[in-house]
Motif scaffolding. Structure first.
Motif, PDB file in Angstrom:
ATOM      1  N   GLU A   9       7.884 -23.150  30.123  1.00 57.34           N
ATOM      2  CA  GLU A   9       8.207 -24.549  30.384  1.00 57.34           C
ATOM      3  C   GLU A   9       7.640 -25.441  29.275  1.00 57.34           C
ATOM      4  O   GLU A   9       6.537 -25.208  28.797  1.00 57.34           O
ATOM      5  CB  GLU A   9       7.601 -24.949  31.731  1.00 57.34           C
ATOM      6  N   GLY A  10       8.388 -26.427  28.871  1.00 58.84           N
ATOM      7  CA  GLY A  10       7.880 -27.381  27.874  1.00 58.84           C
ATOM      8  C   GLY A  10       7.815 -26.821  26.473  1.00 58.84           C
ATOM      9  O   GLY A  10       7.056 -27.310  25.631  1.00 58.84           O
ATOM     10  N   PHE A  11       8.602 -25.784  26.204  1.00 54.07           N
ATOM     11  CA  PHE A  11       8.569 -25.133  24.893  1.00 54.07           C
ATOM     12  C   PHE A  11      10.000 -24.918  24.425  1.00 54.07           C
ATOM     13  O   PHE A  11      10.901 -24.696  25.232  1.00 54.07           O
ATOM     14  CB  PHE A  11       7.835 -23.790  25.008  1.00 54.07           C
ATOM     15  N   SER A  12      10.205 -25.014  23.121  1.00 54.59           N
ATOM     16  CA  SER A  12      11.514 -24.702  22.560  1.00 54.59           C
ATOM     17  C   SER A  12      11.335 -23.962  21.240  1.00 54.59           C
ATOM     18  O   SER A  12      10.469 -24.325  20.433  1.00 54.59           O
ATOM     19  CB  SER A  12      12.291 -26.001  22.333  1.00 54.59           C
ATOM     20  N   HIS A  13      12.118 -22.914  21.049  1.00 58.25           N
ATOM     21  CA  HIS A  13      12.070 -22.145  19.791  1.00 58.25           C
ATOM     22  C   HIS A  13      13.487 -21.974  19.254  1.00 58.25           C
ATOM     23  O   HIS A  13      14.398 -21.604  19.995  1.00 58.25           O
ATOM     24  CB  HIS A  13      11.447 -20.769  20.033  1.00 58.25           C
ATOM     25  N   ILE A  14      13.654 -22.232  17.956  1.00 61.27           N
ATOM     26  CA  ILE A  14      14.889 -21.889  17.255  1.00 61.27           C
ATOM     27  C   ILE A  14      14.502 -21.118  15.991  1.00 61.27           C
ATOM     28  O   ILE A  14      13.649 -21.576  15.223  1.00 61.27           O
ATOM     29  CB  ILE A  14      15.671 -23.147  16.822  1.00 61.27           C
ATOM     30  N   THR A  15      15.095 -19.958  15.799  1.00 67.25           N
ATOM     31  CA  THR A  15      14.916 -19.248  14.533  1.00 67.25           C
ATOM     32  C   THR A  15      15.933 -19.824  13.553  1.00 67.25           C
ATOM     33  O   THR A  15      17.130 -19.569  13.690  1.00 67.25           O
ATOM     34  CB  THR A  15      15.152 -17.736  14.722  1.00 67.25           C
TER      35      THR A  15
END
Lengths: 149, 149
Positions: A9-15
């Motif tokens: 929750e409250g996290f976002s990742h994009i490679t």
């Protein structure tokens, strides 16, 4: 470029430039956003890592790789337009220690895909840290296992 | 972090995580700004390179490494929040093709310090490209030659 919070929750990742997704061999670049209070796990990896803070501010917690366990971490403030690197194999945690604003960072690693060892707390011996490989965002990109029937 | 234009009007380079300046071994990160109309030289290098466009827009000119010379380059538009990578050894040129706005990029390379081969134009054979090493921003960081008296 696929975006996910990988269950956090409250996290976002994009490679944004990746070994498995885009054929990079020597460097990989991520865009990560941490909501207020969010943290990475305590972890280490045997690659170089550079952070460029695009938005917000936070704290880098940095343990020791020369003792048998990470120990009481140093607390290093980080903020917009600052850059910091994490020494190879040093256990660390990135923490959005701000109460209001998102922390957004570009993360650059060498030797992708990353092999991450996680610690439940700062007193776990290095030898007992748990390997998570492939890491969550790399799992989607790995070729499916061959059908052995 | 030392900022300079290295003799090029309308250009700014800062090594924000560097091999010679900061002890990086596997990756290096630059912040570069190109005024309207400014370009890098046509050049190649045998490392991976990733660009993240922070501000503005421009054009990536990309030649061939499979012919004997770069040839007529592809023109690839780039813009704010886009990422692009340049294949190892492909001759290329980054051009702020906008007439008004600065183009600002984060540049990530592997295997620092960079060894750059420059071309006067797109018809120069790869074998005649000129090696510039150390590159301008690395010259300041190299240890002074030993006094041989």
């Amino acid at each position: 470029m696929y975006q996910s919070n990988y269950g956090r929750e409250g996290f976002s990742h994009i490679t944004i430039a990746g070994a498995l997704a885009h054929g990079m061999k020597e460097v990989e670049v991520w865009l990560q956003t941490f909501g207020p209070g969010q943290r990475t796990p305590i972890h280490r990896h045997s690659c170089e890592e550079v952070f460029v803070v695009l938005k917000g501010k936070g704290t880098l917690l940095l343990g020791s790789s020369s003792m048998k366990y990470p120990g009481q971490p140093q607390e290093i403030p980080v903020f917009k337009n600052s850059t910091f690197s994490v020494p190879v194999n040093d256990p660390h945690q990135v923490w959005n220690s701000d109460e209001h604003e998102d922390l957004q960072v570009l993360v650059i690693i060498s030797r992708p895909p990353v092999k991450i060892f996680t610690y439940d707390d700062w007193s776990v011996p290095h030898t007992a840290a748990k390997l998570k490989f492939p890491y969550f965002w790399d799992e989607d990109c790995l070729p499916a296992p061959k059908d052995e029937l």
